[in-house]
Design a protein around this motif. Structure first.
Motif, PDB file in Angstrom:
ATOM      1  N   GLU A   1       0.928  -1.196  -0.464  1.00  0.00           N
ATOM      2  CA  GLU A   1      -0.086   0.041  -0.287  1.00  0.00           C
ATOM      3  C   GLU A   1       0.918   1.932  -0.087  1.00  0.00           C
ATOM      4  O   GLU A   1       0.802   2.178  -0.509  1.00  0.00           O
ATOM      5  N   ASP A   2       2.193   1.144   1.652  1.00  0.00           N
ATOM      6  CA  ASP A   2       2.960   2.065   0.580  1.00  0.00           C
ATOM      7  C   ASP A   2       3.928   2.244  -0.762  1.00  0.00           C
ATOM      8  O   ASP A   2       3.850   3.664  -1.168  1.00  0.00           O
ATOM      9  N   LEU A   3       3.839   1.702  -1.581  1.00  0.00           N
ATOM     10  CA  LEU A   3       4.679   1.375  -2.422  1.00  0.00           C
ATOM     11  C   LEU A   3       3.818   2.378  -3.345  1.00  0.00           C
ATOM     12  O   LEU A   3       4.694   3.094  -4.386  1.00  0.00           O
ATOM     13  N   GLU A   4       2.364   1.400  -3.266  1.00  0.00           N
ATOM     14  CA  GLU A   4       2.115   2.580  -3.924  1.00  0.00           C
ATOM     15  C   GLU A   4       1.633   3.889  -4.580  1.00  0.00           C
ATOM     16  O   GLU A   4       1.575   4.658  -5.088  1.00  0.00           O
ATOM     17  N   LYS A   5       1.938   4.478  -3.103  1.00  0.00           N
ATOM     18  CA  LYS A   5       1.863   6.295  -3.140  1.00  0.00           C
ATOM     19  C   LYS A   5       3.464   6.086  -3.363  1.00  0.00           C
ATOM     20  O   LYS A   5       3.627   7.838  -4.089  1.00  0.00           O
ATOM     21  N   SER A   6       4.283   5.879  -2.961  1.00  0.00           N
ATOM     22  CA  SER A   6       5.733   6.136  -3.343  1.00  0.00           C
ATOM     23  C   SER A   6       5.923   5.771  -4.800  1.00  0.00           C
ATOM     24  O   SER A   6       7.205   5.988  -5.180  1.00  0.00           O
ATOM     25  N   LYS A   7       5.443   5.486  -5.830  1.00  0.00           N
ATOM     26  CA  LYS A   7       4.958   5.166  -6.701  1.00  0.00           C
ATOM     27  C   LYS A   7       6.257   3.814  -7.279  1.00  0.00           C
ATOM     28  O   LYS A   7       7.222   3.906  -7.933  1.00  0.00           O
ATOM     29  N   ASN A   8       6.246   2.857  -6.247  1.00  0.00           N
ATOM     30  CA  ASN A   8       7.107   1.511  -6.472  1.00  0.00           C
ATOM     31  C   ASN A   8       8.253   1.806  -5.865  1.00  0.00           C
ATOM     32  O   ASN A   8       9.385   0.850  -6.873  1.00  0.00           O
ATOM     33  N   ASN A   9       8.861   3.314  -5.349  1.00  0.00           N
ATOM     34  CA  ASN A   9      10.348   3.367  -5.092  1.00  0.00           C
ATOM     35  C   ASN A   9      10.633   2.129  -4.098  1.00  0.00           C
ATOM     36  O   ASN A   9      10.465   2.898  -2.397  1.00  0.00           O
ATOM     37  N   PHE A  10      10.829   0.958  -3.437  1.00  0.00           N
ATOM     38  CA  PHE A  10      11.301   0.653  -2.572  1.00  0.00           C
ATOM     39  C   PHE A  10      12.496   0.600  -2.147  1.00  0.00           C
ATOM     40  O   PHE A  10      12.513   0.777  -0.476  1.00  0.00           O
ATOM     41  N   GLU A  11      13.329   1.522  -2.331  1.00  0.00           N
ATOM     42  CA  GLU A  11      13.960   2.360  -1.577  1.00  0.00           C
ATOM     43  C   GLU A  11      13.807   3.323  -0.775  1.00  0.00           C
ATOM     44  O   GLU A  11      14.109   3.573   0.922  1.00  0.00           O
ATOM     45  N   ALA A  12      12.935   3.665  -0.542  1.00  0.00           N
ATOM     46  CA  ALA A  12      11.820   5.176   0.188  1.00  0.00           C
ATOM     47  C   ALA A  12      11.425   3.956   0.933  1.00  0.00           C
ATOM     48  O   ALA A  12      11.123   4.159   2.519  1.00  0.00           O
ATOM     49  N   ILE A  13      10.811   2.954   0.385  1.00  0.00           N
ATOM     50  CA  ILE A  13       9.589   2.311   1.688  1.00  0.00           C
ATOM     51  C   ILE A  13      10.435   1.292   2.693  1.00  0.00           C
ATOM     52  O   ILE A  13      10.552   1.492   3.577  1.00  0.00           O
ATOM     53  N   LEU A  14      11.874   0.536   2.027  1.00  0.00           N
ATOM     54  CA  LEU A  14      13.048   0.356   3.389  1.00  0.00           C
ATOM     55  C   LEU A  14      13.316   2.137   3.852  1.00  0.00           C
ATOM     56  O   LEU A  14      13.020   1.554   5.487  1.00  0.00           O
ATOM     57  N   PHE A  15      13.176   2.947   3.510  1.00  0.00           N
ATOM     58  CA  PHE A  15      14.213   3.749   4.592  1.00  0.00           C
ATOM     59  C   PHE A  15      12.794   4.066   5.234  1.00  0.00           C
ATOM     60  O   PHE A  15      12.672   4.425   6.186  1.00  0.00           O
ATOM     61  N   HIS A  16      12.220   4.557   5.455  1.00  0.00           N
ATOM     62  CA  HIS A  16      11.101   4.619   6.067  1.00  0.00           C
ATOM     63  C   HIS A  16      10.164   3.152   6.674  1.00  0.00           C
ATOM     64  O   HIS A  16      10.319   4.012   7.990  1.00  0.00           O
ATOM     65  N   GLN A  17      10.799   1.793   6.471  1.00  0.00           N
ATOM     66  CA  GLN A  17       9.897   0.785   7.532  1.00  0.00           C
ATOM     67  C   GLN A  17      11.595   0.955   8.553  1.00  0.00           C
ATOM     68  O   GLN A  17      11.261   0.719   9.749  1.00  0.00           O
ATOM     69  N   ILE A  18      12.710   1.224   7.737  1.00  0.00           N
ATOM     70  CA  ILE A  18      14.016   1.358   9.024  1.00  0.00           C
ATOM     71  C   ILE A  18      13.893   2.503   9.980  1.00  0.00           C
ATOM     72  O   ILE A  18      13.738   2.398  11.379  1.00  0.00           O
TER      73      ILE A  18
END
Length: 421
Positions: free
Chosen positions: A163-180
């Motif tokens: 769900e977060d990926l959809e908001k970040s346009k599939n930017n996995f690097e950004a999602i990893l940053f948010h999760q960390i």
């Protein structure tokens, strides 16, 4: 007795005997107990029963009392037109129309072990750590659900990440940053740290990530800690934050972390500084995480991470500590980050790219130390062995999804205890 328990007993055929007779005394043979329907409509679908020489196929409805059929107004609902058997715990009323339609009623009261009902009542009304605590014997419980629980937990977490990926346009690097960031915040500041991370445009973040001082300034500025700098270092952070705001036209967002109920080593000041150090030292952390084949490769990324030198003698701004000490990440904290942030993102990435990673994930969890918290301590007091993170994470998941909600009828442990005579 509850209707849910009655459905449970019918589904798993937990009766003293199956020598059933309807309320008229006619023998009933259950050829197929039906498929448990968790949606609206009859409780069991596609069942088969034999009365005399006739086989009837259709649906079965269960109630505590026969009169519940009238109370629920099933006769007015076409979904119940194909009922072939009415199963009740206690027969207390004759249902209009049943004789004409030749729908028999089966009373189960004398087919159910009273000891089982006593156990269930004890489970539901017990306020111990887990409801079955007084009936619980680890040696008799087959703990074979750990791998299944971990994969369920990862799948549930991956849904949130996607769900977060959809908001970040599939930017996995950004999602990893948010999760960390979320994991660095621990329980008290997890959501706040994630908000801080998400408030920063990741393109902007990447442009300054090699500069630890600027990263700290960005985190501290958004946290609203730099308005009144009290010493040389905080003035530097304030200057850098003002520069970043002007250069990147940053929105004036203020998200203040909490200090309440935190031990000094977990103060948000230190954790945000350590987060800045992590991202300034590892420019390609995402690729390292995704390609890691074992937990040691991941843990190595965090081993040299420390808060900046200012925090060697501070826990908060402008207040010098009596003890000077480098603020490094502990082994327990690193493994916590791995469990709560790294592995869920790694799992989601491989799942997202249609790669099988389940077995590899199990190995990661087995190689990490078990968590120490009130839930794992509760299990240990019951003499349950917890030797690695696979087992601790599974038992935490199990507690939250079954024990805490007293979902004993869907619990493997509860099933084992209830089934024992």
């Amino acid at each position: 007795m509850t209707e849910k328990l009655l459905q449970y007993l019918w589904n798993f055929k937990i009766f003293n005997n199956l020598n059933f007779k309807d309320t008229e005394g006619n023998p009933i043979e259950i050829l197929d107990f039906g498929r448990w329907n968790k949606d609206s409509g009859p409780d069991f679908l596609m069942a088969k029963i034999k009365i005399g020489n006739l086989i009837h196929a259709g649906n079965i409805e269960l109630h505590i009392r026969s009169s519940d059929w009238i109370f629920h107004q099933h006769s007015l609902d076409s979904a119940f037109d194909n009922i072939i058997l009415h199963v009740v715990f206690q027969d207390d009323a004759e249902i209009p129309g049943f004789k004409e339609k030749q729908i028999p009623t089966l009373e189960l009261r004398h087919h159910i072990d009273e000891n089982l009902l006593r156990k269930y009542d004890q489970l539901i009304h017990d306020n111990s750590f887990i409801a079955c605590e007084n009936l619980f014997e680890p040696s008799k419980i087959p703990f074979q659900f750990h791998e299944e629980n971990i994969l369920k937990k990862l799948y549930e977490k991956s849904v949130s990440i996607e769900e977060d990926l959809e908001k970040s346009k599939n930017n996995f690097e950004a999602i990893l940053f948010h999760q960390i960031a979320y994991a660095f915040g621990l329980k008290v500041n997890a959501h706040i740290f994630k908000q801080i991370a998400e408030s920063i445009d990741f393109t902007t973040f990447n442009k300054i990530r090699q500069n630890k001082t600027q990263l700290e300034a960005l985190f501290f500025g958004i946290s609203d800690w730099l308005e009144n700098p009290s010493d040389k270092q905080t003035k530097i952070w304030k200057r850098e934050f003002d520069f970043l705001q002007s250069k990147f036209n940053l929105a004036n967002i203020k998200i203040q972390p909490k200090f309440l109920r935190l031990r000094p080593p977990n103060f948000p000041t230190l954790r945000l500084s350590q987060l800045a150090d992590l991202y300034s030292k590892h420019q390609n952390i995402f690729s390292k995480v995704i390609s890691a084949k074992n937990s040691e490769e991941i843990i190595t990324l965090f081993k040299d991470i420390t808060a900046s030198e200012y925090w060697d003698e501070h826990f908060n701004f402008g207040k010098i500590s009596k003890v000077k000490q480098e603020k490094i990440l502990s082994k327990d904290f690193i493994e916590l980050i791995t469990l709560n942030a790294i592995l869920p993102v790694k799992f989601t990435y491989h799942k997202y790219h249609h790669e099988e990673i389940s077995e590899e994930m199990i190995c990661f969890y087995q190689s990490l130390s078990p968590e120490k918290n009130t839930i794992t301590e509760g299990w240990k007091k019951l003499k349950v062995k917890i030797e690695n993170a696979l087992e601790s994470q599974s038992l935490i998941y199990h507690f939250k999804h079954f024990c805490e909600t007293k979902n004993c009828l869907n619990c493997g442990i509860g099933f084992k205890i209830l089934k024992e005579r």
